[in-house]
Design a protein around this motif. Structure first.
Motif, PDB file in Angstrom:
ATOM      1  N   GLU A 158       0.824  -1.214   0.000  1.00 32.02           N
ATOM      2  CA  GLU A 158       0.000   0.000   0.000  1.00 32.02           C
ATOM      3  C   GLU A 158       0.856   1.261   0.000  1.00 32.02           C
ATOM      4  OE1 GLU A 158      -0.070  -2.500   2.183  1.00 32.02           O
ATOM      5  OE2 GLU A 158      -2.077  -2.791   3.015  1.00 32.02           O
ATOM      6  N   LEU A 159       1.975   1.214   0.716  1.00 32.50           N
ATOM      7  CA  LEU A 159       2.859   2.382   0.762  1.00 32.50           C
ATOM      8  C   LEU A 159       3.584   2.560  -0.566  1.00 32.50           C
ATOM      9  CD1 LEU A 159       3.866   4.644   2.563  1.00 32.50           C
ATOM     10  CD2 LEU A 159       5.631   3.112   3.453  1.00 32.50           C
ATOM     11  N   ARG A 160       3.997   1.472  -1.182  1.00 35.66           N
ATOM     12  CA  ARG A 160       4.623   1.557  -2.497  1.00 35.66           C
ATOM     13  C   ARG A 160       3.641   2.127  -3.518  1.00 35.66           C
ATOM     14  NH1 ARG A 160       6.599  -4.275  -3.797  1.00 35.66           N
ATOM     15  NH2 ARG A 160       7.892  -3.271  -5.405  1.00 35.66           N
ATOM     16  N   GLU A 161       2.384   1.733  -3.405  1.00 32.90           N
ATOM     17  CA  GLU A 161       1.350   2.248  -4.303  1.00 32.90           C
ATOM     18  C   GLU A 161       1.163   3.743  -4.105  1.00 32.90           C
ATOM     19  OE1 GLU A 161      -1.421   2.741  -7.121  1.00 32.90           O
ATOM     20  OE2 GLU A 161      -0.306   0.877  -6.797  1.00 32.90           O
ATOM     21  N   TRP A 162       1.189   4.202  -2.849  1.00 30.66           N
ATOM     22  CA  TRP A 162       1.022   5.631  -2.561  1.00 30.66           C
ATOM     23  C   TRP A 162       2.145   6.434  -3.205  1.00 30.66           C
ATOM     24  CZ3 TRP A 162       3.677   9.611  -0.296  1.00 30.66           C
ATOM     25  CH2 TRP A 162       2.937  10.755   0.027  1.00 30.66           C
ATOM     26  N   PHE A 163       3.369   5.978  -3.046  1.00 28.58           N
ATOM     27  CA  PHE A 163       4.502   6.679  -3.653  1.00 28.58           C
ATOM     28  C   PHE A 163       4.395   6.664  -5.180  1.00 28.58           C
ATOM     29  CE2 PHE A 163       6.865   6.144   0.435  1.00 28.58           C
ATOM     30  CZ  PHE A 163       7.289   7.468   0.580  1.00 28.58           C
ATOM     31  N   ALA A 164       4.000   5.547  -5.758  1.00 29.15           N
ATOM     32  CA  ALA A 164       3.888   5.440  -7.217  1.00 29.15           C
ATOM     33  C   ALA A 164       2.861   6.425  -7.762  1.00 29.15           C
ATOM     34  CB  ALA A 164       3.525   4.013  -7.613  1.00 29.15           C
ATOM     35  N   ARG A 165       1.716   6.551  -7.080  1.00 28.57           N
ATOM     36  CA  ARG A 165       0.687   7.506  -7.526  1.00 28.57           C
ATOM     37  C   ARG A 165       1.229   8.925  -7.482  1.00 28.57           C
ATOM     38  NH1 ARG A 165      -2.771   4.556  -4.156  1.00 28.57           N
ATOM     39  NH2 ARG A 165      -2.770   6.281  -2.657  1.00 28.57           N
ATOM     40  N   GLY A 166       2.035   9.236  -6.463  1.00 25.70           N
ATOM     41  CA  GLY A 166       2.588  10.582  -6.350  1.00 25.70           C
ATOM     42  C   GLY A 166       3.581  10.905  -7.450  1.00 25.70           C
ATOM     43  N   ILE A 167       4.269   9.889  -7.963  1.00 27.89           N
ATOM     44  CA  ILE A 167       5.225  10.109  -9.062  1.00 27.89           C
ATOM     45  C   ILE A 167       4.488  10.246 -10.386  1.00 27.89           C
ATOM     46  CG2 ILE A 167       7.179   9.126 -10.329  1.00 27.89           C
ATOM     47  CD1 ILE A 167       7.896   7.651  -7.683  1.00 27.89           C
ATOM     48  N   GLY A 168       3.560   9.339 -10.642  1.00 26.16           N
ATOM     49  CA  GLY A 168       2.763   9.404 -11.863  1.00 26.16           C
ATOM     50  C   GLY A 168       3.446   8.763 -13.052  1.00 26.16           C
ATOM     51  N   GLY A 169       2.949   9.068 -14.235  1.00 30.29           N
ATOM     52  CA  GLY A 169       3.479   8.476 -15.458  1.00 30.29           C
ATOM     53  C   GLY A 169       3.237   6.981 -15.476  1.00 30.29           C
ATOM     54  N   ALA A 170       4.214   6.238 -15.961  1.00 32.44           N
ATOM     55  CA  ALA A 170       4.087   4.785 -16.060  1.00 32.44           C
ATOM     56  C   ALA A 170       4.609   4.064 -14.817  1.00 32.44           C
ATOM     57  CB  ALA A 170       4.840   4.292 -17.294  1.00 32.44           C
ATOM     58  N   VAL A 171       5.001   4.825 -13.785  1.00 32.76           N
ATOM     59  CA  VAL A 171       5.551   4.216 -12.571  1.00 32.76           C
ATOM     60  C   VAL A 171       4.444   3.501 -11.808  1.00 32.76           C
ATOM     61  CG1 VAL A 171       6.693   4.654 -10.358  1.00 32.76           C
ATOM     62  CG2 VAL A 171       7.389   5.928 -12.402  1.00 32.76           C
ATOM     63  N   THR A 172       4.702   2.261 -11.411  1.00 33.94           N
ATOM     64  CA  THR A 172       3.743   1.484 -10.635  1.00 33.94           C
ATOM     65  C   THR A 172       4.374   1.080  -9.306  1.00 33.94           C
ATOM     66  OG1 THR A 172       4.449  -0.688 -11.456  1.00 33.94           O
ATOM     67  CG2 THR A 172       2.847   0.536 -12.802  1.00 33.94           C
TER      68      THR A 172
END
Length: 483
Positions: A158-172
């Motif tokens: 869940e924390l990795r997902e939160w960081f990924a959303r904050g970066i955006g683009g194709a980052v998951t």
């Protein structure tokens, strides 16, 4: 600050009273001490813990605190002179130096003496930190099922997902690795991307902690100048060609120390130049959440505009929360992710799960957006207060760029200024400054100061700090510079 003083005062009183106790004699209960000294239970508990750490009392769960047995004579002091031989080596044969210069980092970490205004701080003042929200999050996190178990090596999903959303683009989420603070993340990134002895391109000026990381890893920092619009692409291309470097470390948003934001026209150029050189870009996105109220929309991270895995992104929660809330993220796409993961596992295993759980609790609580809004407004007010005070009191001090994010100003001193003399005079006058020299990997073009407006208690303290700085200036230089 008041709590720490109360603990110190109570510990001092109890330390004196212990002289009247026999070894093994029981002290009054914590409740009795609370009533007698009109102190909080936490203050009493911390005072007793301090005495226990000093070896003066022994605490026994369920029984209370007792006067410790008299200390035995100290052991004879050993002879450590042999270490001078063991720790020394011919520096020409050392790929990774064993002696590390941490002076540039310690400037912003060391607390100044009492009464000194902290213009050198690297973190927001406790009044700007979400202490109550963090405390509640930590308490809730500790009650989560499995909160004290071993987390996944890469971090909680869940924390990795939160960081990924904050970066955006194709980052998951699969591209994100949870790390223990931005400094740790940068260390891992440089170890993964460059072998000892290799050059690494850095912005000039840049964060001294990153220079320390590079040198501690045996790397050679190669400076690339920055102006008000960020790193200069033409000089970046020249630096790649001349040095053969395969890594660039940069801060595209509110760069430390200049506050510059990489403008749209240069963002694509930086990525194109790095890709052509077969190089990685380490993006240190350390203050994205310290945006000022008047900043307007922010550009996305470089990682969001990078389809080819050029960017290794570093994001952190520490600056926006607390120096002790060391939760950050490394994001990378492609084979480099496995190398980053392997280095972190070897170095630290993983970030403690209770801290990750607390981060999730904090980030999903209603208090989080309120904290960000309040911090954004406070930083703008403090920036404006310091800027106005400097223009009024020290017009000879140049402010080439007033940023709309971050926690400090970068000031250029008049030509010929003795930077170290001014810093020393300021400390005598009661204000701690950060000199500009440690921010340059080569000879600086001029003397500078970095002035933090976030580490102090209030805007009144900012005004007083600038007044003290003027007094120091007048002590060192002729008053004629004021015109």
């Amino acid at each position: 600050m008041h709590e720490r003083n109360s603990v110190a005062e109570l510990a001092k009183t109890l330390r004196e009273e212990l002289k009247c106790y026999s070894a093994g004699e029981k002290l009054p209960s914590s409740r009795a001490l609370v009533e007698r000294f009109r102190a909080g239970p936490v203050t009493v508990s911390r005072a007793l813990a301090q005495l226990a750490a000093e070896g003066l009392v022994v605490t026994r769960p369920g029984s209370g605190a007792f006067r410790a047995d008299p200390r035995t004579a100290p052991a004879p002091t050993g002879d450590t002179a042999w270490q001078e031989v063991a720790l020394s080596a011919d520096p020409t044969t050392e790929h990774v130096p064993r002696t590390v210069d941490a002076s540039g980092v310690l400037v912003s970490l060391a607390a100044p003496p009492a009464g000194v205004i902290e213009f050198n701080g690297g973190y927001p003042h406790p009044s700007l930190q979400p202490e109550r929200a963090m405390g509640a999050a930590l308490a809730r996190a500790g009650r989560r099922p499995g909160a004290w178990g071993r987390p996944p090596m890469e971090g909680l999903s869940e924390l990795r997902e939160w960081f990924a959303r904050g970066i955006g683009g194709a980052v998951t989420a699969a591209d994100v690795l949870v790390t223990a603070g931005g400094q740790s993340a940068l260390t891992t990134a440089l170890r993964a991307l460059a072998p000892p002895g290799a050059p690494v391109l850095v912005e000039s000026p840049t964060y001294p902690g990153m220079l320390a990381i590079a040198r501690a890893a045996g790397l050679r920092p190669v400076p690339v100048p920055v102006d008000a619009e960020g790193i200069k692409p033409a000089l970046l291309a020249d630096a790649f060609r001349a040095s053969g470097a395969r890594v660039l470390v940069c801060q595209p948003l509110f760069q430390n120390p200049t506050g510059a934001v990489l403008v749209p026209g240069r963002r694509a150029e930086v990525l194109r130049i790095a890709r052509a050189a077969g190089a990685f870009v380490v993006e240190d996105d350390f203050v994205r959440r310290l945006v000022h109220e008047d900043a307007g929309p922010l550009p996305p991270p470089l990682a969001a505009e990078d389809p080819d895995g050029v960017v290794v992104h570093v994001g952190s929660l520490t600056k926006v929360t607390s120096p002790s809330f060391r939760v950050s993220a490394l994001a990378a796409r492609g084979p480099v992710f496995e190398r980053l993961r392997a280095i972190q596992v070897v170095d630290t295993f993983f970030v403690p799960r209770p801290l990750q759980e607390a981060a999730l609790e904090l980030l999903t609580a209603p208090a989080w957006p309120r904290h960000l809004r309040a911090l954004s407004a406070a930083l703008r007010t403090r920036r404006d207060t310091m800027t106005a005070a400097l223009h009024r009191e020290l017009p000879a001090l140049a402010l080439p760029h007033v940023p709309s994010g971050g926690y400090h100003l970068w000031a250029r001193l008049p030509e010929g200024t003795d930077e170290s003399a001014l810093v020393a005079a300021a400390l005598r006058a009661g204000v701690a400054l950060t000199p500009g020299r440690p921010y340059f990997s080569a000879e600086p073009p001029a003397a500078h100061l970095r002035l933090s407006f976030a580490a102090v208690a209030s805007t009144a303290e900012i005004t007083e700090g600038v007044r003290r700085l003027r007094a120091a200036w007048e002590d060192v230089f002729s008053t004629s510079v004021f015109g």
